[in-house]
Scaffold this motif. Structure first.
Motif, short mmCIF file in Angstrom:
data_model
loop_
_atom_site.label_atom_id
_atom_site.label_comp_id
_atom_site.label_asym_id
_atom_site.label_seq_id
_atom_site.Cartn_x
_atom_site.Cartn_y
_atom_site.Cartn_z
N ARG A 160 0.82 -1.21 0.00
CA ARG A 160 0.00 0.00 0.00
C ARG A 160 0.87 1.27 0.00
NH1 ARG A 160 -3.32 -3.32 3.60
NH2 ARG A 160 -5.26 -3.85 2.50
N ALA A 161 1.91 1.28 0.80
CA ALA A 161 2.76 2.47 0.86
C ALA A 161 3.41 2.79 -0.48
CB ALA A 161 3.82 2.31 1.96
N PRO A 162 4.01 1.82 -1.18
CA PRO A 162 4.57 2.15 -2.49
C PRO A 162 3.54 2.72 -3.46
CG PRO A 162 5.46 0.07 -1.75
CD PRO A 162 4.40 0.46 -0.77
N TYR A 163 2.34 2.15 -3.46
CA TYR A 163 1.31 2.67 -4.37
C TYR A 163 0.96 4.11 -4.04
CZ TYR A 163 -3.06 3.54 -6.73
OH TYR A 163 -4.03 4.12 -7.51
N HIS A 164 0.60 4.36 -2.81
CA HIS A 164 0.15 5.71 -2.44
C HIS A 164 1.29 6.72 -2.53
CE1 HIS A 164 -3.88 4.51 -1.41
NE2 HIS A 164 -3.44 3.58 -0.58
N ALA A 165 2.50 6.31 -2.17
CA ALA A 165 3.64 7.23 -2.26
C ALA A 165 3.92 7.60 -3.71
CB ALA A 165 4.87 6.59 -1.63
#
Length: 237
Positions: free
Chosen positions: A108-113
């Protein structure tokens, strides 16, 4: 050679291991570099002092904190997403909250970042995610959820490469094999097994990964996007 002079770089998860090597390399290549850390404050401050970079504590598992921080950075030329975590064990016994936290950090973090950075990123920017060869191959029991998270990164970079290609923003996945870090030390319990089927029978060095990240971030890599770049000593050969 200062190939990144004038570029603004952000490394998520840069205080230790591969992330720290990337901070050192991007900074040495001339990029104005900021990096985040979650819990290793002493290591982060030492690295910032060593390299002349800026460090900020940000929890990548907290979507709102992460996206607000990226917004505050303004236009970023190079985003490297190195923050990651590993949970291993019998899937019938592992704590479900620990698995969900790993997916928050690794997927989730890579996508949103990446999406948040792309809002303000100039044309020709670079987004690089540190995945794992385990997205392609998982030769041992106990890491199904970790492999799932790294396979998800492959789809992420393929899709975002299409979404951002019209702006010449490249999106790539660097997939290390065993690298000598605190998470997977060269003298660790799985080393002998892993080396047994590798073509180059050793752990990689963090600076070897950082060197390729620097290439993808640089001016010669503008035609490389949506790709999985495996650096694994033949782990998956």
């Amino acid at each position: 050679m200062a190939t990144l002079n004038g570029k603004k770089a952000l490394v998520l998860g840069g205080s230790r291991g591969i992330g720290a090597a990337i901070v050192r390399r991007l900074s040495a290549d001339g990029a104005n570099t900021t990096f985040t850390y979650a819990g290793s404050a002493a290591a982060a401050q030492a690295l910032a002092s060593e390299t002349g970079t800026t460090t900020v504590q940000v929890d990548s598992s907290d979507r709102h904190a992460l996206t607000q921080f990226i917004q505050s950075q303004g236009s970023i030329d190079i985003l490297v997403i190195s923050a990651g975590t590993l949970v291993m064990g019998d899937p019938l016994e592992l704590d479900a909250d620990a698995i969900d936290h790993m997916i928050d950090v690794n997927v989730r973090a890579p996508y949103h970042a990446a999406v948040e950075a792309a809002r303000q990123m100039p044309d020709g920017g670079r987004i690089i995610v540190i995945g794992s060869v385990n997205g392609d191959r998982m030769p041992m029991a106990g890491a199904a959820a970790y492999a799932l998270s790294k396979s998800a990164v492959q789809g992420l970079v393929r899709g975002l490469a299409r979404d951002l290609g019209s702006r010449n923003i490249t999106v790539n996945n660097v997939q290390p094999g065993p690298v000598d870090t605190e998470m997977n030390p060269a003298a660790g319990p799985f080393s002998e097994f892993m080396h047994s089927f590798m073509a180059i029978k050793r752990h990689g060095r963090a600076d070897e990964i950082a060197g390729f990240v620097a290439y993808l971030a640089g001016p010669e890599a503008g035609y490389i996007t949506g790709a999985q770049h495996t650096i694994d000593g033949g782990f998956g050969a």
